[in-house]
Design a protein around this motif. Structure first.
Motif, PDB file in Angstrom:
ATOM      1  N   GLY A   1       0.217  -1.482  -0.402  1.00  0.00           N
ATOM      2  CA  GLY A   1      -0.288   0.277   0.128  1.00  0.00           C
ATOM      3  C   GLY A   1       0.735   1.117   0.161  1.00  0.00           C
ATOM      4  O   GLY A   1       0.687   2.765   0.172  1.00  0.00           O
ATOM      5  N   ALA A   2       1.835   1.362  -0.477  1.00  0.00           N
ATOM      6  CA  ALA A   2       3.013   2.772  -0.170  1.00  0.00           C
ATOM      7  C   ALA A   2       3.093   3.190  -1.034  1.00  0.00           C
ATOM      8  O   ALA A   2       3.247   4.591  -0.852  1.00  0.00           O
ATOM      9  CB  ALA A   2       4.317   2.139   0.034  1.00  0.00           C
ATOM     10  N   ARG A   3       1.988   3.179  -2.464  1.00  0.00           N
ATOM     11  CA  ARG A   3       1.377   3.646  -3.635  1.00  0.00           C
ATOM     12  C   ARG A   3       0.541   5.123  -3.070  1.00  0.00           C
ATOM     13  O   ARG A   3       0.832   6.092  -3.347  1.00  0.00           O
ATOM     14  CB  ARG A   3       0.664   2.531  -4.318  1.00  0.00           C
ATOM     15  CG  ARG A   3      -0.503   2.287  -3.688  1.00  0.00           C
ATOM     16  CD  ARG A   3      -1.988   1.379  -4.898  1.00  0.00           C
ATOM     17  NE  ARG A   3      -1.077   0.454  -5.231  1.00  0.00           N
ATOM     18  CZ  ARG A   3      -1.404  -0.873  -6.082  1.00  0.00           C
ATOM     19  NH1 ARG A   3      -2.491  -0.599  -6.419  1.00  0.00           N
ATOM     20  NH2 ARG A   3      -0.936  -1.891  -5.548  1.00  0.00           N
ATOM     21  N   THR A   4      -0.356   4.829  -2.249  1.00  0.00           N
ATOM     22  CA  THR A   4      -0.791   5.753  -0.776  1.00  0.00           C
ATOM     23  C   THR A   4      -0.514   6.959  -0.767  1.00  0.00           C
ATOM     24  O   THR A   4      -1.243   8.188  -0.620  1.00  0.00           O
ATOM     25  CB  THR A   4      -2.028   5.019  -0.885  1.00  0.00           C
ATOM     26  OG1 THR A   4      -1.503   4.463   0.567  1.00  0.00           O
ATOM     27  CG2 THR A   4      -2.622   3.902  -1.492  1.00  0.00           C
ATOM     28  N   ARG A   5       1.213   6.885  -0.428  1.00  0.00           N
ATOM     29  CA  ARG A   5       1.608   7.662   0.146  1.00  0.00           C
ATOM     30  C   ARG A   5       2.411   8.296  -0.814  1.00  0.00           C
ATOM     31  O   ARG A   5       3.037   9.041  -0.525  1.00  0.00           O
ATOM     32  CB  ARG A   5       2.674   6.899   1.133  1.00  0.00           C
ATOM     33  CG  ARG A   5       1.976   6.243   2.357  1.00  0.00           C
ATOM     34  CD  ARG A   5       3.278   5.607   3.407  1.00  0.00           C
ATOM     35  NE  ARG A   5       2.842   4.369   4.037  1.00  0.00           N
ATOM     36  CZ  ARG A   5       3.352   3.689   4.714  1.00  0.00           C
ATOM     37  NH1 ARG A   5       4.610   3.940   5.176  1.00  0.00           N
ATOM     38  NH2 ARG A   5       3.298   3.208   5.308  1.00  0.00           N
TER      39      ARG A   5
ATOM     40  N   ALA B   1      11.256   7.035  -7.425  1.00  0.00           N
ATOM     41  CA  ALA B   1      10.996   6.437  -7.889  1.00  0.00           C
ATOM     42  C   ALA B   1       9.693   5.010  -7.932  1.00  0.00           C
ATOM     43  O   ALA B   1       9.563   5.196  -6.082  1.00  0.00           O
ATOM     44  CB  ALA B   1      12.421   5.188  -8.053  1.00  0.00           C
ATOM     45  N   VAL B   2       8.257   4.259  -7.917  1.00  0.00           N
ATOM     46  CA  VAL B   2       7.780   3.629  -7.482  1.00  0.00           C
ATOM     47  C   VAL B   2       8.213   2.593  -8.640  1.00  0.00           C
ATOM     48  O   VAL B   2       7.252   1.997  -9.466  1.00  0.00           O
ATOM     49  CB  VAL B   2       6.141   4.215  -8.004  1.00  0.00           C
ATOM     50  CG1 VAL B   2       5.328   3.603  -7.556  1.00  0.00           C
ATOM     51  CG2 VAL B   2       6.191   5.951  -7.134  1.00  0.00           C
TER      52      VAL B   2
ATOM     53  N   VAL C   1      12.295   6.495  -3.200  1.00  0.00           N
ATOM     54  CA  VAL C   1      11.761   5.042  -3.364  1.00  0.00           C
ATOM     55  C   VAL C   1      10.575   4.896  -2.261  1.00  0.00           C
ATOM     56  O   VAL C   1      11.222   3.875  -1.519  1.00  0.00           O
ATOM     57  CB  VAL C   1      12.923   4.538  -3.146  1.00  0.00           C
ATOM     58  CG1 VAL C   1      12.042   2.657  -3.885  1.00  0.00           C
ATOM     59  CG2 VAL C   1      14.368   4.913  -4.251  1.00  0.00           C
ATOM     60  N   LEU C   2       9.375   4.450  -3.294  1.00  0.00           N
ATOM     61  CA  LEU C   2       8.344   4.138  -2.568  1.00  0.00           C
ATOM     62  C   LEU C   2       8.209   2.252  -3.491  1.00  0.00           C
ATOM     63  O   LEU C   2       7.970   1.776  -4.268  1.00  0.00           O
ATOM     64  CB  LEU C   2       7.153   4.458  -3.778  1.00  0.00           C
ATOM     65  CG  LEU C   2       7.036   6.369  -2.635  1.00  0.00           C
ATOM     66  CD1 LEU C   2       5.985   6.646  -3.281  1.00  0.00           C
ATOM     67  CD2 LEU C   2       6.439   5.660  -1.013  1.00  0.00           C
ATOM     68  N   TYR C   3       8.321   1.352  -2.306  1.00  0.00           N
ATOM     69  CA  TYR C   3       8.312   0.513  -2.640  1.00  0.00           C
ATOM     70  C   TYR C   3       6.931  -0.639  -2.155  1.00  0.00           C
ATOM     71  O   TYR C   3       6.381  -0.383  -0.943  1.00  0.00           O
ATOM     72  CB  TYR C   3       9.498  -0.943  -1.869  1.00  0.00           C
ATOM     73  CG  TYR C   3      10.518  -0.769  -2.590  1.00  0.00           C
ATOM     74  CD1 TYR C   3      10.880  -1.268  -3.859  1.00  0.00           C
ATOM     75  CD2 TYR C   3      11.426  -0.581  -1.789  1.00  0.00           C
ATOM     76  CE1 TYR C   3      12.476  -1.118  -4.256  1.00  0.00           C
ATOM     77  CE2 TYR C   3      12.890   0.539  -2.527  1.00  0.00           C
ATOM     78  CZ  TYR C   3      13.652  -0.225  -4.110  1.00  0.00           C
ATOM     79  OH  TYR C   3      14.437  -0.102  -3.859  1.00  0.00           O
ATOM     80  N   ASP C   4       6.146  -0.387  -3.019  1.00  0.00           N
ATOM     81  CA  ASP C   4       4.555  -1.322  -2.487  1.00  0.00           C
ATOM     82  C   ASP C   4       5.072  -2.848  -3.388  1.00  0.00           C
ATOM     83  O   ASP C   4       4.633  -3.317  -4.659  1.00  0.00           O
ATOM     84  CB  ASP C   4       4.128  -0.694  -3.349  1.00  0.00           C
ATOM     85  CG  ASP C   4       2.295  -0.740  -3.057  1.00  0.00           C
ATOM     86  OD1 ASP C   4       1.962  -2.449  -2.689  1.00  0.00           O
ATOM     87  OD2 ASP C   4       1.328  -0.476  -2.852  1.00  0.00           O
TER      88      ASP C   4
END
Length: 358
Positions: free
Chosen positions: A19-23, A115-116, A150-153
């Motif tokens: 759910g890190a994408r929501t941040r 980066a996602v 970096v957002l790791y989801d």
């Protein structure tokens, strides 16, 4: 035992969570960015639009034109687009192609990036950039290209096809393996590389068995994060050199090329790298890491022949010439005969031949 090493930590913020994408909006706010260019491949355009929807008032341009190996013309177009949009930052959604394009923008403009990742490539954790011209790939290091955040989801990797998950994971495993025998490694990079190899070796068969296994996906992405981190902190050796040559000369698919080459390089290098061999034997639970990796990848459906990936049969001369032309670190000397044997076996998809010292 006495120790002697240099360790330099890279700046950067990592957010790792299902759910890190929501941040994303929160992290963009944290960086104070107001006009963003979003880069991705054409295939990831819908996902990029969905992820950046909460930022719609701050998206100056969506640029879905990333492609593998970052051709110089593609990079120049993206740089020009960022300037036309008066962008003050960049968001990269996808794998190495998208993140590589964001790095090309940062290299020329100094723009910070978020980066996602949606694959296990690991590029997001390194200050290494790469650009491909007519017949070869050029790489370099520049701290400006390292993403700020970096957002790791792990949930974003659930739709990554099984075969691509495997090859992307072995691409990450190559970073960890080479960090284990890098001449500028440190106790920290050694620990991280060994843990990365353990996590990836355990996760990839589980991902292949059930691509919707979120725990396995999380383990694989965790291993990829560690692998990218050590790649950014150490010197690349023979494996990465060969993959850069193969990608630049023949436009071979990136992760698949890493998968076909890595077992051969490990079979060659590990007799001269005892600590790396011990760490990989432990991670794989096998006495022959190179051979074990080859058969594991083959059994899980990876293509192990460079010819099947698009390398011409007469391309060995080109690879050998380019690999020998530029010196690079490696745990044992590499001769033309060695290179012809390794690349020749990888060309036809044969299992790695033992290459003892002496």
């Amino acid at each position: 035992m006495t120790h002697e090493f240099v360790h330099e930590s890279r700046p950067g913020r990592v957010v790792f969570a299902v759910g890190a994408r929501t941040r994303l909006a929160e992290e963009v706010d944290r960086l104070g960015l107001r006009r963003l260019i979003v880069v991705c491949t054409p295939e990831q355009a819908d996902l990029a639009a969905e992820l950046t929807l909460p930022l719609r008032d701050r998206i100056a341009a969506l640029h879905p034109h990333a492609t593998r190996h970052v051709p110089t013309a593609v990079a120049a177009t993206a740089v020009a687009r960022s300037r036309e949009a008066s962008a003050d930052g960049c968001i990269a959604v996808g794998g190495g192609s998208a993140i590589g394009l964001a790095k090309a923008i940062a290299k020329d403009t100094g723009l910070p990036s978020v980066a996602v990742p949606t694959t296990y490539a690991g590029s997001e954790m390194t200050p290494i950039w790469g650009l491909t011209g007519a017949d070869r790939k050029t790489t370099g290091r520049d701290p400006r290209v390292l993403p700020s955040t970096v957002l790791y989801d792990p949930a974003l990797t659930l739709t990554l096809p099984s075969r691509l998950s495997l090859t992307s994971g072995i691409n990450a495993l190559a970073h960890a393996a080479e960090a284990l025998y890098a001449p500028d490694g440190s106790p920290i990079t050694a620990l991280m590389a060994a843990e990365s190899a353990r996590a990836l070796a355990g996760a990839l068969p589980r991902v292949a068995a059930d691509p919707r296994d979120l725990e396995a996906r999380s383990d694989a992405l965790y291993g990829a994060w560690l692998a990218g981190s050590v790649l950014g902190a150490t010197t690349m050796s023979l494996h990465h050199k060969l993959c850069h040559v193969l990608g630049g000369a023949f436009d071979l698919p990136h992760a698949e090329t890493h998968t076909a080459i890595l077992p051969h390089v490990l079979a060659f290098n590990l007799p001269a790298a005892a600590r790396a061999r011990t760490a990989l034997e432990s991670a794989f639970g096998a006495a022959d890491p190179g051979g074990h990796l080859f058969h594991l990848a083959e059994d899980l459906g990876a293509e192990m022949s460079l010819a099947a990936l698009g390398m011409p049969e007469d391309g060995v001369d080109t690879v050998v010439a380019q690999a020998l032309a530029t010196p690079y670190a490696n745990p044992r000397p590499v001769t033309e005969t060695d290179l012809r044997a390794m690349v020749g076996n990888a060309l036809t998809g044969e299992a790695p031949a033992p290459r003892p010292l002496g």
